[in-house]
Design an enzyme around this catalytic site. Sequence first.
Site, PDB file in Angstrom:
ATOM      1  N   GLU A   1     -59.262  32.594  30.916  1.00  0.00           N
ATOM      2  CA  GLU A   1     -60.389  33.169  31.667  1.00  0.00           C
ATOM      3  C   GLU A   1     -60.323  34.689  31.735  1.00  0.00           C
ATOM      4  OE1 GLU A   1     -61.619  31.060  35.110  1.00  0.00           O
ATOM      5  OE2 GLU A   1     -62.314  32.850  36.166  1.00  0.00           O
TER       6      GLU A   1
ATOM      7  N   ASP B   1     -54.644  32.152  36.679  1.00  0.00           N
ATOM      8  CA  ASP B   1     -54.973  31.986  38.105  1.00  0.00           C
ATOM      9  C   ASP B   1     -54.536  33.225  38.867  1.00  0.00           C
ATOM     10  OD1 ASP B   1     -53.839  28.897  37.243  1.00  0.00           O
ATOM     11  OD2 ASP B   1     -55.891  29.160  37.931  1.00  0.00           O
TER      12      ASP B   1
END
Length: 385
Positions: free
Chosen positions: A277, A19
């Site tokens: 990610e 994040d």
Amino acid sequence: MTAAVSWDIFCNVVDHFGDVGVSWRLARQLHAEHGARVRLFVDDLETFHVLCADVSPALESQEVAGVTIRKWTSPLSFGDPADVAIDAFGSRAPEAYLEAMARRRHAPVWINLEYLSAEDWIEDCHRVPSRHPRFPLVRHFFFPGFTENTGGVLCERDLVTQRRDFLGDASARARLWQAWGMVPPPDGTSVISLFGYGGPAVPALLRAWAEGSEPVCVLVPESRILPDALSVFGRTEAHAGERFGLDALDLRVLPFQTQPGYDRLLWASDCNFVRGEDSFVRAQWAESPFVWNIYAQEGGAHWAKMHAFVTRYGAGLDDDAIAAVREFWRLWNRGETSASVIGAAWRRFWNLRDDLRAHNAAWTAGLRALGDLAGNLVRFSVERL
Ligand code: TRH
């Protein structure tokens, strides 16, 4: 974009690094390439500090790489809201911030930056406005992705050139090994970087590599996967610089790299095991064959995401190659415990390495044609300012 445009990014660190890893990369790029004034509000500065040692967990406010980093406390003093506000990965700007946004004569552009996915449905949701129930505000969904009906993925303007210069400079690669305090493995050794969530597939695969006929040098930055890798050697922990050998397997522990250093590790490796990610995207830009350890979700929702990516990424590969990628990634993500099973799947995957490397060059050319995520966010926002 004029330098007058200000951006506020809110990042609530769920767990792990991605994040804040993505938010930090985005913030730096908006400032460096688009002249934006960026404030990055992060609740967990300890995790941020692991990712970027220049960030001090003790400071309420600090400037790093031209970005103002603010500790996201509650209540939060924020002055005036920015021209563009981004809720990163489900973060939600504080209520007082929304009230201040609503009081502005011209409401800011408000974006909900979603997690990256290759699934088809995100294209129907990308850029969709959603009205706030009480304030005269509209929040727009913005989906990173791999098609022109998405926001694309992050890519710094000079990334391709930096990688090409690194790969073309033998001394740069030699300096990398020196910086790690290591001698490079003999020519003909497959260099593999290992980053993931851990689990029983790790020792199973390492045993398969040890028993294999080809020498393998595995580079493991200090992270949660390390104990499972060390279990093959009867160890539970190790420090950066330590090295372990078993037959064809040479495993070396690296310090956790800076983000730019991690890119160089990916570029220098013949195969990259990545996760989540941001490292997943960085491995695609590195163009070596890569293996994705997807972030597991409740009820197995992550499987659809993994298969959707393999299907989209595999377009242009022959069916056997796609099947080999899909099967190896499936065994890696399901925690296959059998060294012979995962070893056979690895050999099928690894025999494709030249095809995959060529395919990856075409894949990244397609990604570049989408425009990068930061540039696409700027274009979307400036249209609405
Ligand atoms: O750390 P992650 O597992 O983060 C995940 C993902 O973001 C996922 O989408 C999210 O749902 C979950 O968190 C909550 O994996 P990711 O995204 O690859 O982030 C890791 C970051 O660490 C990335 O920016 C690369 C960086 N990194 C380094 O800077 N140095 C290193 O040595 C290594 C191994 C990674």
